[in-house]
Design a protein around this motif. Structure first.
Motif, PDB file in Angstrom:
ATOM      1  N   LEU A 500       0.844  -1.189   0.000  1.00 54.56           N
ATOM      2  CA  LEU A 500       0.000   0.000   0.000  1.00 54.56           C
ATOM      3  C   LEU A 500       0.883   1.245   0.000  1.00 54.56           C
ATOM      4  CD1 LEU A 500      -2.671   1.519   0.215  1.00 54.56           C
ATOM      5  CD2 LEU A 500      -2.552   1.226   2.703  1.00 54.56           C
ATOM      6  N   VAL A 501       0.685   2.090  -0.979  1.00 55.20           N
ATOM      7  CA  VAL A 501       1.455   3.327  -1.105  1.00 55.20           C
ATOM      8  C   VAL A 501       0.494   4.509  -1.021  1.00 55.20           C
ATOM      9  CG1 VAL A 501       2.982   4.693  -2.594  1.00 55.20           C
ATOM     10  CG2 VAL A 501       3.176   2.190  -2.552  1.00 55.20           C
ATOM     11  N   VAL A 502       0.864   5.498  -0.248  1.00 52.34           N
ATOM     12  CA  VAL A 502       0.093   6.734  -0.144  1.00 52.34           C
ATOM     13  C   VAL A 502       1.016   7.897  -0.502  1.00 52.34           C
ATOM     14  CG1 VAL A 502      -1.199   8.290   1.359  1.00 52.34           C
ATOM     15  CG2 VAL A 502      -1.442   5.810   1.628  1.00 52.34           C
ATOM     16  N   VAL A 503       0.611   8.689  -1.478  1.00 53.96           N
ATOM     17  CA  VAL A 503       1.362   9.875  -1.881  1.00 53.96           C
ATOM     18  C   VAL A 503       0.480  11.090  -1.626  1.00 53.96           C
ATOM     19  CG1 VAL A 503       2.615  11.034  -3.736  1.00 53.96           C
ATOM     20  CG2 VAL A 503       2.538   8.535  -3.670  1.00 53.96           C
ATOM     21  N   ALA A 504       1.005  12.049  -0.905  1.00 54.61           N
ATOM     22  CA  ALA A 504       0.204  13.226  -0.538  1.00 54.61           C
ATOM     23  C   ALA A 504       0.985  14.505  -0.794  1.00 54.61           C
ATOM     24  CB  ALA A 504      -0.194  13.145   0.939  1.00 54.61           C
ATOM     25  N   GLU A 505       0.280  15.538  -1.181  1.00 50.57           N
ATOM     26  CA  GLU A 505       0.919  16.843  -1.346  1.00 50.57           C
ATOM     27  C   GLU A 505       0.963  17.562   0.002  1.00 50.57           C
ATOM     28  OE1 GLU A 505      -0.706  19.293  -4.396  1.00 50.57           O
ATOM     29  OE2 GLU A 505      -0.350  17.819  -5.998  1.00 50.57           O
ATOM     30  N   ARG A 506       2.018  18.326   0.178  1.00 48.53           N
ATOM     31  CA  ARG A 506       2.170  19.129   1.390  1.00 48.53           C
ATOM     32  C   ARG A 506       1.158  20.274   1.376  1.00 48.53           C
ATOM     33  NH1 ARG A 506       4.540  23.922   1.935  1.00 48.53           N
ATOM     34  NH2 ARG A 506       5.625  23.822  -0.071  1.00 48.53           N
ATOM     35  N   ASN A 507       0.577  20.548   2.533  1.00 45.62           N
ATOM     36  CA  ASN A 507      -0.337  21.678   2.686  1.00 45.62           C
ATOM     37  C   ASN A 507       0.461  22.971   2.587  1.00 45.62           C
ATOM     38  OD1 ASN A 507      -2.236  23.586   3.363  1.00 45.62           O
ATOM     39  ND2 ASN A 507      -2.952  22.532   5.217  1.00 45.62           N
ATOM     40  N   ARG A 508       0.209  23.760   1.555  1.00 43.03           N
ATOM     41  CA  ARG A 508       0.986  24.973   1.334  1.00 43.03           C
ATOM     42  C   ARG A 508       0.747  26.017   2.431  1.00 43.03           C
ATOM     43  NH1 ARG A 508       0.945  26.552  -3.628  1.00 43.03           N
ATOM     44  NH2 ARG A 508      -0.256  24.897  -4.650  1.00 43.03           N
ATOM     45  N   ARG A 509      -0.316  25.848   3.222  1.00 36.37           N
ATOM     46  CA  ARG A 509      -0.593  26.806   4.291  1.00 36.37           C
ATOM     47  C   ARG A 509       0.270  26.571   5.532  1.00 36.37           C
ATOM     48  NH1 ARG A 509      -7.192  27.596   4.285  1.00 36.37           N
ATOM     49  NH2 ARG A 509      -7.375  28.296   2.107  1.00 36.37           N
ATOM     50  N   VAL A 510       0.925  25.418   5.567  1.00 37.61           N
ATOM     51  CA  VAL A 510       1.827  25.132   6.683  1.00 37.61           C
ATOM     52  C   VAL A 510       3.248  25.451   6.238  1.00 37.61           C
ATOM     53  CG1 VAL A 510       2.710  23.364   8.248  1.00 37.61           C
ATOM     54  CG2 VAL A 510       0.303  23.314   7.533  1.00 37.61           C
ATOM     55  N   PRO A 511       3.900  26.428   6.853  1.00 33.19           N
ATOM     56  CA  PRO A 511       5.265  26.788   6.444  1.00 33.19           C
ATOM     57  C   PRO A 511       6.207  25.588   6.482  1.00 33.19           C
ATOM     58  CG  PRO A 511       4.390  28.403   8.000  1.00 33.19           C
ATOM     59  CD  PRO A 511       3.431  27.251   7.983  1.00 33.19           C
ATOM     60  N   VAL A 512       7.087  25.508   5.505  1.00 30.46           N
ATOM     61  CA  VAL A 512       8.001  24.373   5.410  1.00 30.46           C
ATOM     62  C   VAL A 512       8.856  24.245   6.666  1.00 30.46           C
ATOM     63  CG1 VAL A 512       9.925  23.391   4.115  1.00 30.46           C
ATOM     64  CG2 VAL A 512       8.050  24.513   2.895  1.00 30.46           C
ATOM     65  N   ARG A 513       9.280  25.370   7.221  1.00 27.58           N
ATOM     66  CA  ARG A 513      10.167  25.317   8.391  1.00 27.58           C
ATOM     67  C   ARG A 513       9.465  24.757   9.632  1.00 27.58           C
ATOM     68  NH1 ARG A 513       8.734  30.574   7.530  1.00 27.58           N
ATOM     69  NH2 ARG A 513       7.690  31.697   9.236  1.00 27.58           N
ATOM     70  N   ARG A 514       8.125  24.774   9.590  1.00 24.22           N
ATOM     71  CA  ARG A 514       7.380  24.251  10.739  1.00 24.22           C
ATOM     72  C   ARG A 514       6.828  22.854  10.481  1.00 24.22           C
ATOM     73  NH1 ARG A 514       2.849  28.409  12.158  1.00 24.22           N
ATOM     74  NH2 ARG A 514       2.360  26.702  13.599  1.00 24.22           N
ATOM     75  N   LEU A 515       7.114  22.311   9.310  1.00 22.85           N
ATOM     76  CA  LEU A 515       6.554  21.013   8.943  1.00 22.85           C
ATOM     77  C   LEU A 515       7.494  19.881   9.349  1.00 22.85           C
ATOM     78  CD1 LEU A 515       4.155  19.675   7.451  1.00 22.85           C
ATOM     79  CD2 LEU A 515       5.573  19.687   5.401  1.00 22.85           C
ATOM     80  N   ASP A 516       7.001  18.991  10.160  1.00 21.75           N
ATOM     81  CA  ASP A 516       7.758  17.805  10.582  1.00 21.75           C
ATOM     82  C   ASP A 516       7.288  16.639   9.719  1.00 21.75           C
ATOM     83  OD1 ASP A 516       8.857  15.571  11.777  1.00 21.75           O
ATOM     84  OD2 ASP A 516       8.539  16.284  13.826  1.00 21.75           O
ATOM     85  N   SER A 517       8.043  16.312   8.687  1.00 21.51           N
ATOM     86  CA  SER A 517       7.637  15.263   7.749  1.00 21.51           C
ATOM     87  C   SER A 517       7.465  13.919   8.440  1.00 21.51           C
ATOM     88  CB  SER A 517       8.667  15.137   6.621  1.00 21.51           C
ATOM     89  OG  SER A 517       8.761  16.346   5.900  1.00 21.51           O
ATOM     90  N   ALA A 518       8.323  13.635   9.403  1.00 17.06           N
ATOM     91  CA  ALA A 518       8.224  12.363  10.114  1.00 17.06           C
ATOM     92  C   ALA A 518       6.918  12.281  10.897  1.00 17.06           C
ATOM     93  CB  ALA A 518       9.413  12.182  11.049  1.00 17.06           C
ATOM     94  N   ALA A 519       6.506  13.413  11.481  1.00 21.49           N
ATOM     95  CA  ALA A 519       5.264  13.433  12.247  1.00 21.49           C
ATOM     96  C   ALA A 519       4.056  13.252  11.308  1.00 21.49           C
ATOM     97  CB  ALA A 519       5.141  14.742  13.017  1.00 21.49           C
ATOM     98  N   VAL A 520       4.126  13.845  10.120  1.00 15.83           N
ATOM     99  CA  VAL A 520       3.046  13.683   9.148  1.00 15.83           C
ATOM    100  C   VAL A 520       2.922  12.215   8.749  1.00 15.83           C
ATOM    101  CG1 VAL A 520       2.219  14.275   6.838  1.00 15.83           C
ATOM    102  CG2 VAL A 520       3.305  16.027   8.256  1.00 15.83           C
ATOM    103  N   ALA A 521       4.067  11.591   8.439  1.00 14.44           N
ATOM    104  CA  ALA A 521       4.064  10.190   8.029  1.00 14.44           C
ATOM    105  C   ALA A 521       3.511   9.295   9.134  1.00 14.44           C
ATOM    106  CB  ALA A 521       5.470   9.755   7.640  1.00 14.44           C
ATOM    107  N   ALA A 522       3.933   9.557  10.370  1.00 18.18           N
ATOM    108  CA  ALA A 522       3.466   8.742  11.498  1.00 18.18           C
ATOM    109  C   ALA A 522       1.965   8.893  11.693  1.00 18.18           C
ATOM    110  CB  ALA A 522       4.210   9.148  12.770  1.00 18.18           C
ATOM    111  N   ALA A 523       1.447  10.120  11.532  1.00 17.32           N
ATOM    112  CA  ALA A 523       0.015  10.361  11.707  1.00 17.32           C
ATOM    113  C   ALA A 523      -0.796   9.641  10.631  1.00 17.32           C
ATOM    114  CB  ALA A 523      -0.270  11.858  11.677  1.00 17.32           C
ATOM    115  N   VAL A 524      -0.314   9.685   9.400  1.00 16.56           N
ATOM    116  CA  VAL A 524      -1.015   9.026   8.304  1.00 16.56           C
ATOM    117  C   VAL A 524      -1.003   7.513   8.491  1.00 16.56           C
ATOM    118  CG1 VAL A 524      -0.952   8.537   5.832  1.00 16.56           C
ATOM    119  CG2 VAL A 524      -0.660  10.880   6.649  1.00 16.56           C
TER     120      VAL A 524
END
Length: 570
Positions: A500-524
């Motif tokens: 199972l593969v999930v590909v998602a676009e980053r929410n442009r309203r969340v600044p990149v410097r505040r985005l924790d990619s690992a936290a996003v992946a864990a939540a998904v």
């Protein structure tokens, strides 16, 4: 329900009738926001539209014979309608496309243009230079290039139009395959326009339409161009870009009418809910909206609930929201909910649904939206062996009616596979053949039809079926760092197993410097495991605009899977 008796009279002939009977009445109004943000209105009466369409037909006959193709490479405008109706009069097969400067669709335009092999191109003076550049790039020139806004008053002598003559080629959006030209006959167009008019419960000559849908798309073309011809109903339309840039414009046009219907995909209603402010809502009066057709993509219950909650204060009736289902192979319309009753949602046992059984449930339930019932055509839920399934069983939706297209342009094998379905056990007055195999899964419950997803998109992990849109919705709501509506889920078998593969676009309203990619992946991963019992083998977060979409704005899972396998998302 027995099919609607086919109207043997091609729809285009009603244009000449309305021009004779109601010539000075306004048929179409185009609101152009490109030169003035407030919108500049251009009106076409029935008589003027008929005169200009006949002039195009006369010009076409100089470069094209009946059955030849004419590609419409023009922007959204009244000239587009003039070109389309001119093709219908001339018995030249229209190929509704778009101006070459439409961003992101250059490859699609080239492939469709070469597949259709048009003898004539119709455009406008504003797009002529870009069209000439495009034609130079193709290496071959058509016999003629017509400017729909510069054609003179050539006289046209009516020619007999047979119901089974080809009216136009509607190229599919390509969400699951390379675009194919669906062959739409005059019979198909007439039948589907009449069906859609009945589904909307519109009042002849009184109800008006409002649209921003692109005219090169099946829903946009039938809703904007064909539907008004059924009973001389006026229509107001604008460019899709005008809606995207300021979605309030759509509601403002609706608010100006006392008896109005409109249509759009699910994402458009979500877009309105998110972007129209409370201050803007105070200026709206939506009490005159008869029908808000919601189709072209999976419909989410939350969309209906949130949209009504957002605009009930504007006078919107709960009944106005009308979930629907259709596809180009059936011209467009197949199912719709009545605009006289609120839309129906129902909860079904998630595990049973995955096993092919629609069992009402309260716990661990998947809430689905009914797409209503058909009118003037048969719809059956069919098993892989061709048997008609009883209510409550999931199978492929098959369609039979005068609106079902003749096949695919130049694709004999695909036509046989898709349009020549045969029931193994026809009963209850159902014909044995030919049936359109839609490739979509669904079931009937309490007399209404529910669409669960595309057969080819079904995710099968460890022998269990999962609908990708359910996984995508879970992923989209798992973390604010995911851009809502821009998620694809699919099974990748390139490594030999089912992943199972999930590909998602980053929410442009969340600044990149505040985005924790690992936290996003864990939540998904956690949300998908919790709600679906599935392990996400790979989660990829990409930049906004990275996921491929079709010409109608839908995400294309096939292209996403191909891009993933090619490593283009890394």
């Amino acid at each position: 329900m027995s099919p609607l008796p086919a109207d043997e009279r091609p729809l285009i002939l009603r244009l000449s009738q309305w021009a004779w009977e109601f010539g000075h009445e306004t048929a179409y109004t185009f609101v152009d926001h490109s030169t003035d943000p407030a919108g500049v209105r251009t009106h076409l009466t029935w008589a003027e539209l008929d005169r200009r369409a006949r002039a195009v037909a006369a010009a076409l006959r100089e470069t094209s014979s009946p059955g030849d193709r004419a590609a419409i490479l023009a922007p959204q405008s009244p000239d587009y309608l003039v070109a389309f109706f001119g093709c219908l009069y001339a018995r030249v097969v229209a190929v509704p496309l778009f101006s070459p400067d439409l961003p992101g669709h250059a490859d699609r335009l080239t492939s469709v243009y070469r597949d259709a092999e048009p003898s004539t191109v119709i455009t406008t003076s504003a797009s002529a230079d870009r069209v000439e550049t495009f034609l130079d790039e193709q290496g071959t020139r058509p016999k003629g290039v017509l400017l729909a806004d510069r054609v003179g008053d050539g006289r046209w002598t009516d020619e007999p139009i047979r119901p089974d003559d080809i009216a136009y080629l509607q190229y599919t959006s390509g969400s699951t395959r390379v675009p194919a030209g669906v062959v739409i006959t005059h019979r198909n167009l007439t039948a589907n326009a009449v069906q859609l008019h009945h589904a909307g419960e519109a009042t002849p000559r009184t109800s008006s339409g409002v649209s921003w849908l692109p005219l090169f798309h099946d829903m946009g073309l039938v809703f904007t161009a064909a539907l008004p011809l059924v009973h001389a109903n006026p229509c107001v339309f604008m460019d899709p870009v005008a809606f995207v840039m300021r979605p309030l414009r759509w509601l403002e046009l609706l608010s100006a009418q006392r008896d109005v219907y409109t249509a759009g995909p699910n994402f458009a209603y979500e877009y309105l809910t998110r972007h129209v402010t409370d201050e803007e809502k105070r200026q709206l009066d939506l009490s005159g909206v008869r029908m808000l057709l919601n189709g072209a993509e999976p419909i989410r219950p939350a969309t209906l609930e949130e949209f009504f909650a957002a605009f009930a204060s504007c006078g919107l009736r709960a009944e106005a929201q009308s979930p629907a289902y259709g596809l180009a192979e059936a011209t467009v319309y197949v199912l719709a909910c009545s605009p006289s009753t609120p839309p129906t949602t129902a909860a079904f046992d998630r595990a049973a649904l995955a096993a092919g059984v629609a069992r009402p449930a309260d716990d661990d339930a998947a809430t689905l939206v009914s797409c209503g019932t058909p009118f003037g055509q048969h719809v059956a839920v069919v098993a892989p062996d061709g048997r008609v399934l009883p209510d409550g069983r999931v199978g492929e939706l098959w369609v039979h009616g005068a609106n079902v297209a003749a096949g695919y342009w130049g694709r004999t094998d695909a036509t046989e596979q898709t349009f020549r379905g045969v029931l193994a056990d026809p009963a209850d007055g159902l014909p044995a053949r030919p049936w359109l195999r839609t490739g979509d899964l669904g079931f009937r419950h309490a007399g209404e039809y529910y669409v669960t997803g595309r057969d080819k998109d079904l995710i099968i992990i460890d022998g269990r079926n999962h609908y990708p849109q359910d996984v995508e919705h879970t992923a989209a709501t798992a973390h604010p760092g995911v851009r809502a509506g821009y998620v694809t889920a699919f099974a990748d078998t390139s490594g030999g197993g089912e992943r199972l593969v999930v590909v998602a676009e980053r929410n442009r309203r969340v600044p990149v410097r505040r985005l924790d990619s690992a936290a996003v992946a864990a939540a998904v991963r956690g949300a998908v495991q919790r709600d679906h019992g599935l392990t996400v083998d790979d989660f990829v977060l990409v930049e906004p605009g990275s996921l491929p979409r079709t010409s109608s704005g839908k995400l294309t899972r096939t292209a996403c899977r191909d891009a993933y396998r090619a490593g283009r998302f890394r």
